[in-house]
Write an enzyme that holds these catalytic residues in place. Structure first.
Site, PDB file in Angstrom:
ATOM      1  N   TRP A 121       1.063  -0.937  -0.667  1.00 61.88           N
ATOM      2  CA  TRP A 121       0.107   0.369   0.357  1.00 61.88           C
ATOM      3  C   TRP A 121       0.744   1.257   0.034  1.00 61.88           C
ATOM      4  O   TRP A 121       1.646   1.454   0.513  1.00 61.88           O
ATOM      5  CB  TRP A 121      -0.657   0.502   1.198  1.00 61.88           C
ATOM      6  CG  TRP A 121      -2.040   1.016   1.511  1.00 61.88           C
ATOM      7  CD1 TRP A 121      -1.863   2.414   1.464  1.00 61.88           C
ATOM      8  CD2 TRP A 121      -3.287   1.098   0.840  1.00 61.88           C
ATOM      9  NE1 TRP A 121      -3.019   3.265   1.240  1.00 61.88           N
ATOM     10  CE2 TRP A 121      -3.966   2.240   1.233  1.00 61.88           C
ATOM     11  CE3 TRP A 121      -4.560  -0.028   0.572  1.00 61.88           C
ATOM     12  CZ2 TRP A 121      -4.963   3.004   1.011  1.00 61.88           C
ATOM     13  CZ3 TRP A 121      -5.407   0.731   0.869  1.00 61.88           C
ATOM     14  CH2 TRP A 121      -6.493   1.640   0.406  1.00 61.88           C
ATOM     15  N   GLU A 179       7.600  -1.668   1.563  1.00 56.55           N
ATOM     16  CA  GLU A 179       7.642  -0.793   3.314  1.00 56.55           C
ATOM     17  C   GLU A 179       8.972  -2.549   3.553  1.00 56.55           C
ATOM     18  O   GLU A 179       8.979  -3.431   3.424  1.00 56.55           O
ATOM     19  CB  GLU A 179       6.400  -0.799   3.423  1.00 56.55           C
ATOM     20  CG  GLU A 179       5.525  -0.353   2.990  1.00 56.55           C
ATOM     21  CD  GLU A 179       3.573  -1.025   3.430  1.00 56.55           C
ATOM     22  OE1 GLU A 179       2.771  -0.375   4.336  1.00 56.55           O
ATOM     23  OE2 GLU A 179       3.638  -1.055   2.720  1.00 56.55           O
ATOM     24  N   ASP A 233       9.734   2.773   1.864  1.00 60.18           N
ATOM     25  CA  ASP A 233       8.591   4.061   2.111  1.00 60.18           C
ATOM     26  C   ASP A 233       8.690   3.494   3.501  1.00 60.18           C
ATOM     27  O   ASP A 233       7.527   1.928   4.150  1.00 60.18           O
ATOM     28  CB  ASP A 233       7.223   3.361   1.560  1.00 60.18           C
ATOM     29  CG  ASP A 233       5.647   4.157   1.868  1.00 60.18           C
ATOM     30  OD1 ASP A 233       5.766   5.190   2.740  1.00 60.18           O
ATOM     31  OD2 ASP A 233       5.253   3.500   1.353  1.00 60.18           O
ATOM     32  N   GLN A 239       4.740   4.533   7.947  1.00 59.99           N
ATOM     33  CA  GLN A 239       4.359   4.235   9.089  1.00 59.99           C
ATOM     34  C   GLN A 239       5.425   3.290  10.134  1.00 59.99           C
ATOM     35  O   GLN A 239       5.285   2.848  11.763  1.00 59.99           O
ATOM     36  CB  GLN A 239       3.731   3.266   8.712  1.00 59.99           C
ATOM     37  CG  GLN A 239       1.815   3.129   8.284  1.00 59.99           C
ATOM     38  CD  GLN A 239       0.779   2.060   8.012  1.00 59.99           C
ATOM     39  OE1 GLN A 239       0.735   1.227   8.944  1.00 59.99           O
ATOM     40  NE2 GLN A 239       0.459   2.689   7.280  1.00 59.99           N
ATOM     41  N   LYS A 246       3.667   9.817   7.969  1.00 56.10           N
ATOM     42  CA  LYS A 246       2.616  10.178   8.935  1.00 56.10           C
ATOM     43  C   LYS A 246       3.108  10.428  10.175  1.00 56.10           C
ATOM     44  O   LYS A 246       2.561  11.468  11.175  1.00 56.10           O
ATOM     45  CB  LYS A 246       1.796   8.075   8.666  1.00 56.10           C
ATOM     46  CG  LYS A 246       0.804   8.084   7.888  1.00 56.10           C
ATOM     47  CD  LYS A 246       0.714   6.053   8.208  1.00 56.10           C
ATOM     48  CE  LYS A 246      -0.056   5.624   7.134  1.00 56.10           C
ATOM     49  NZ  LYS A 246      -1.640   6.545   7.389  1.00 56.10           N
ATOM     50  N   ARG A 278      -4.098  -4.937  12.947  1.00 58.30           N
ATOM     51  CA  ARG A 278      -3.019  -4.111  13.099  1.00 58.30           C
ATOM     52  C   ARG A 278      -3.661  -3.375  14.265  1.00 58.30           C
ATOM     53  O   ARG A 278      -4.083  -2.855  14.495  1.00 58.30           O
ATOM     54  CB  ARG A 278      -2.956  -2.865  11.499  1.00 58.30           C
ATOM     55  CG  ARG A 278      -1.907  -3.596  10.340  1.00 58.30           C
ATOM     56  CD  ARG A 278      -1.962  -2.775   9.350  1.00 58.30           C
ATOM     57  NE  ARG A 278      -3.172  -1.571   8.722  1.00 58.30           N
ATOM     58  CZ  ARG A 278      -2.930  -1.387   8.308  1.00 58.30           C
ATOM     59  NH1 ARG A 278      -2.232  -0.405   8.293  1.00 58.30           N
ATOM     60  NH2 ARG A 278      -3.468  -0.523   7.896  1.00 58.30           N
TER      61      ARG A 278
END
Length: 434
Positions: free
Chosen positions: A141, A210, A243, A246, A272, A404
């Site tokens: 994502w 990620e 990336d 998060q 974020k 999560r």
């Protein structure tokens, strides 16, 4: 207000929602906060909910952190928004602070969202390499705009016509549910690149990844994977984009997740966590790429590029995380949370796996009582909210059976224990109902 008056007001609120709001993915949750503080959200009736998602995985300092509140109040009264070619001290200060954290990537551009940062990173990679093919993970994502959406495979690819051509996906390794029993992640990665070589047109520009695939099911790439991935990229003249929307700014127990592996990407994107809940993202790269991009007239001119207000916030976020040792704290509190979740795994057969790093953890459910894993996860999520715990967010697409969990880095021991207790109560009630 009386209970009846509150109920009437709530009914009117949701009626207005139905009339005026456009849905954008999943259903809205039946809890309407009016204020937030620390790890808790409060509605108008005074009911509190423990926030184990840090908002949208972003509020790493909790809600209404006094340093952030003071920074916003001071900064907005001095400099908020400028013409995009006009620079300010907060922008240069934040860029310098980020460069100090990743000395190999001293060139920085500040934007608003993770999708926007990934869009810029992909555009940058294409321009600098002179190629146009982008590779990502099949569980990824990276955003909902153009190039970022074309590199997103978890959800959002149906009903919108063709996405950007030249995009490929390979599976991320999953130790809990391996695609092929007895096949190592090294062999799986080598085989995937062999397939890429057969399918591509020889124009591979970049791989975007990620370090922990969060939305894809909290899949933590095993130690050594990033190094092997970087080697495959170098062998093909590709750039590696990481990336860390998060995983960055302390959440995994280190300032950046890639530090565990000793692999510095060619381009790093942050979002974020960098703004601790406010809209701020960054693209970081090295001098050689930045200079080549300038020579080739890189263009990514947006309304809010390098705005001073969010930059001031991001600078304060980095200061607080470093001052208060929150990266190390995430490791300690993450270990406590992991132990609590593993305790639930021992108590309930429907909890199949606990994984992740620091305060980014995944709880994978298995089928129970005639319900598949996704249905079990959804039932637990809904009941947990009723009990006072917000855990789990976007449920769209694959990996629906994974919850999560990502509390703020400021979460207390008592709040960790409360969250585990509420989650255990929710699981117990779901299992009892089967």
């Amino acid at each position: 207000m009386t209970v009846d008056a509150i109920a009437d007001e709530a009914g009117a609120f949701w009626s207005r929602v139905g009339r005026h709001l456009l849905g954008y993915g999943g259903d809205f949750v039946p809890f309407v906060p009016v204020r937030a503080e620390g790890s808790f959200l409060y509605d108008k009736a005074g009911r509190r909910v423990l926030d184990f998602t840090s908002g949208q995985m972003s509020a790493i300092l909790g809600h209404s952190h006094p340093d952030i509140v003071a920074t916003v109040r001071e900064a907005v009264g001095r400099l908020d928004h400028l013409f995009s070619s006009m620079l300010s001290a907060p922008v240069v200060d934040l860029a310098e602070a980020l460069a100090g954290l990743v000395p190999d990537l001293p060139r920085v551009m500040l934007l608003s969202t993770g999708g926007e940062a990934n869009e810029a990173a992909i555009r940058l990679a294409k321009l600098v390499t002179g190629r146009w093919e982008i590779v990502g993970f099949a569980q990824s994502w990276h955003g909902m705009t153009g190039g970022a959406a074309a590199a997103t495979y978890k959800a959002g690819r149906r009903g919108i016509g063709p996405l950007a051509p030249g995009n490929f996906a390979i599976p991320a390794p999953n130790a809990y549910c391996p695609r092929f029993a007895g096949v190592s992640w090294q062999q799986e990665l080598d085989d995937a690149f062999d397939q890429l070589d057969r399918q591509c047109t020889g124009n591979l520009a970049a791989f975007i990844a990620e370090p922990i695939l969060s939305s894809g099911g909290v899949i933590d790439l095993p130690l050594g994977y990033l190094a092997a991935l970087a080697a495959h990229c170098r062998a093909r003249g590709m750039l590696l984009i990481l990336d860390e929307a998060q995983t960055g700014v302390g959440r995994t127990g280190l300032m950046f997740a890639f530090e565990r592996d000793g692999v510095v990407p060619d381009i790093l994107t942050l979002s974020k966590t960098l703004g601790a809940g406010l809209p701020l993202s960054a693209v970081m790269t090295g001098d050689a790429i930045a200079d080549e991009a300038k020579a080739r007239e890189f263009l990514f001119y947006t309304t809010h590029v390098n705005d001073p207000l969010p930059a001031a916030v991001g600078l304060k976020v980095l200061e607080v995380v470093q001052r208060d040792g929150l990266a190390a704290r995430a490791g300690v509190m993450g270990a406590r949370l992991t132990a609590g979740l593993r305790g639930l795994q021992q108590r309930y057969a429907c909890v199949g796996d606990v994984r992740g790093r620091g305060l980014l953890l995944g709880l994978e459910f298995s089928a129970s009582g005639g319900r598949d894993a996704a249905a079990v996860s959804d039932a637990v999520t809904d009941l947990a909210l009723e009990l006072g715990l917000s855990a789990n967010i976007v449920r769209a697409g694959a990996s629906g059976g994974v919850m999560r969990i990502a509390p703020p880095l400021t979460v207390s021991e008592a709040e960790v224990d409360l969250g585990v207790a509420l989650l255990g109560e929710a699981i117990g009630k779901v299992v009892a109902a089967d």
